[in-house]
Structure formats: structure tokens, C-alpha cells
Design a protein around this motif. Structure first.
Motif, mmCIF file in Angstrom:
data_model
loop_
_atom_site.group_PDB
_atom_site.id
_atom_site.type_symbol
_atom_site.label_atom_id
_atom_site.label_comp_id
_atom_site.label_asym_id
_atom_site.label_seq_id
_atom_site.Cartn_x
_atom_site.Cartn_y
_atom_site.Cartn_z
ATOM 1 N N VAL A 147 0.738 -1.385 -0.031
ATOM 2 C CA VAL A 147 0.079 0.099 0.146
ATOM 3 C C VAL A 147 0.860 1.273 0.026
ATOM 4 N N LEU B 185 2.390 1.956 -3.378
ATOM 5 C CA LEU B 185 1.563 2.400 -4.425
ATOM 6 C C LEU B 185 1.513 3.899 -4.220
ATOM 7 N N MET B 186 1.124 4.133 -2.847
ATOM 8 C CA MET B 186 0.872 5.716 -2.329
ATOM 9 C C MET B 186 2.339 6.442 -2.985
ATOM 10 N N LEU C 148 2.538 7.246 -6.552
ATOM 11 C CA LEU C 148 1.587 8.492 -7.079
ATOM 12 C C LEU C 148 2.091 9.595 -6.389
ATOM 13 N N PRO D 56 -2.800 10.699 -1.582
ATOM 14 C CA PRO D 56 -1.813 9.485 -1.228
ATOM 15 C C PRO D 56 -1.173 9.995 0.000
ATOM 16 N N ALA E 236 -6.220 5.659 0.125
ATOM 17 C CA ALA E 236 -5.537 4.697 -0.875
ATOM 18 C C ALA E 236 -6.230 4.300 -2.134
ATOM 19 N N VAL E 237 -7.308 3.733 -1.893
ATOM 20 C CA VAL E 237 -8.359 3.419 -2.783
ATOM 21 C C VAL E 237 -8.788 4.478 -3.860
ATOM 22 N N SER F 70 -7.305 7.446 -3.670
ATOM 23 C CA SER F 70 -6.076 8.009 -4.649
ATOM 24 C C SER F 70 -5.752 7.364 -5.910
ATOM 25 N N VAL F 71 -5.662 6.018 -5.928
ATOM 26 C CA VAL F 71 -5.678 5.349 -7.119
ATOM 27 C C VAL F 71 -6.868 5.683 -8.330
ATOM 28 N N LEU F 72 -7.923 5.926 -7.877
ATOM 29 C CA LEU F 72 -8.977 5.901 -8.810
ATOM 30 C C LEU F 72 -8.996 7.414 -9.214
ATOM 31 N N SER G 102 -6.212 9.408 -9.191
ATOM 32 C CA SER G 102 -4.944 9.731 -10.014
ATOM 33 C C SER G 102 -5.196 8.919 -11.413
ATOM 34 N N GLY G 103 -5.978 7.722 -11.289
ATOM 35 C CA GLY G 103 -6.096 7.038 -12.706
ATOM 36 C C GLY G 103 -7.136 7.971 -13.665
#
Length: 208
Positions: A134, A137-138, A141, A153, A179-180, A182-184, A186-187
Motif C-alpha cells: 500500500v 503504491l501511494m 503516486l 496518497p 489509498a483506494v 487515491s488510485v481511482l 490519479s487514474g
């Protein structure tokens, strides 16, 4: 919270962080000073520059890269966290650390005041591999030059670090949720940017 407890909070430790540091401190030197601290505090110190603007340096790229490397070591259960030479030799001024700590410590103290041991499954049993993945991944980002991409993140790492330190599953869950998100987010930003550029240059459009 009594005076002794306040003295041992992460906010108090952050306020004392710049003590005895040279005018210019390398990232390796900063990590060395944190050597006897808990991993949660190390993560917090390297995540804060992603949350609080640090003028004059590309803080996201530098501290995000450092966090990514540290997270890999956490994943593999390293007993001593280290930074490679090229990154460890990068330096920041003591005044920058003092200003960052001065801005962050009061907010951190308020957050710590809200935390308490609530559950123990995640905080005590979330293994180093899970934490490391985790945080990695952060960190990626944070390091990427995504517009406004540092904040979420960085907050995710902060919440996870605080939750682990205080054994507060609610804080850890909040960090995982961020975190979830952040991924969404940034994506979506990356996809939107790519679609915009593709539209400008006509990439992907059928030839006439």
C-alpha cells in the motif's frame, strides 16, 4: 492526555525533529536520526512533505521516491531502513524541516487527540508485506508529476501510520480507503490528460 503522554506523541517528536540537525541535512542523515523511531513515525516524516507544500524543492518526487524505496524494505522485513547513495545524498535545509514541522505538528496533535485503540486486527496483524504494498503504491503516486496528486496518497500514508502507532483500526481503515480513492482519482486524472492530448493530436482516430 497527561503531560507525559503529550511528550511522547508523534506531534511532539515531530516538533523536536530539527534539533541537533546541521544546516543542510541529507535524506540519509534524516533517516539516521529517525533510526531508533518506529516505522510508523518514519513513514509519517517522509509523507508530510507530500501534504504540506515545501517551496523550492520537488518534494513529491524526492520524498515519494524515498518512501517507495523504504516501503520495499518494509515488505522484505528489513531491520534497518536505508536509502541508496544517490538519493541519500540529496539534502534539504534544516529551516525547511523546522517550518514543515511547525506547520504540521499542531494539526498532527489534533489528529492524535482523536485516535484511541479501536480494534486490533488491522493495526496489529496487518503484515509488513500488506503495509509495504500500500505504501509503495501511494509513494509512486506521490512521486509522479500528477497535478494535485500528492495530497490524497500523502494523507493515506499519514492515516495508516497514525493508525498503526495508536493501534486504531478506524484510522487504518481510513488510510486504506484514502489509498483506494487515491488510485481511482490519479487514474482518472491520467486518463483524462491522455484523452485530452490524444484529442489535440488526433491520436487513435481512424485515418480518412
Amino acid at each position: 492526555m497527561d503531560e507525559t503522554a503529550q511528550h511522547h506523541t508523534m506531534a511532539a517528536a515531530l516538533k523536536r525533529l530539527a534539533e541537533d540537525l546541521p544546516e543542510k541535512v541529507t535524506l540519509a542523515g534524516l533517516l539516521e536520526k529517525l533510526g531508533d523511531k518506529a516505522i510508523a513515525f518514519v513513514l509519517l516524516v517522509f509523507a508530510i512533505p507530500a501534504i504540506i507544500p515545501t517551496p523550492g524543492i520537488p518534494a513529491g518526487m524526492i520524498f515519494g521516491t524515498a518512501l517507495a524505496i523504504l516501503s520495499l524494505q518494509i515488505m522484505f522485513g528489513s531491520r534497518k531502513l536505508m536509502l541508496p547513495g544517490f538519493l541519500g545524498r540529496l539534502s534539504v535545509s534544516r529551516s525547511l524541516i523546522e517550518i514543515t514541522a511547525e506547520k504540521a505538528a499542531p494539526r498532527l496533535a489534533k489528529l492524535e487527540g482523536l485516535l484511541r485503540p479501536r480494534g486490533h486486527v488491522l493495526a496489529e496483524h496487518l503484515g509488513p508485506v500488506s503495509i509495504g504494498i500500500v505504501i509503495f503504491l501511494m509513494a509512486v503516486l506521490i512521486a509522479l508529476p500528477i497535478p494535485f496528486g500528492n495530497m490524497l496518497p500523502g494523507l493515506a500514508v499519514l492515516a495508516i501510520a497514525l493508525g498503526l502507532a495508536q493501534k486504531d483500526d478506524m484510522a487504518v481503515l481510513t488510510g486504506l480507503g484514502l489509498a483506494v480513492l487515491s488510485v481511482l482519482t490519479s487514474g482518472a486524472i491520467i486518463y483524462g490528460g491522455w484523452a485530452l492530448i490524444s484529442g489535440w493530436f488526433g491520436w487513435g482516430q481512424p485515418a480518412i
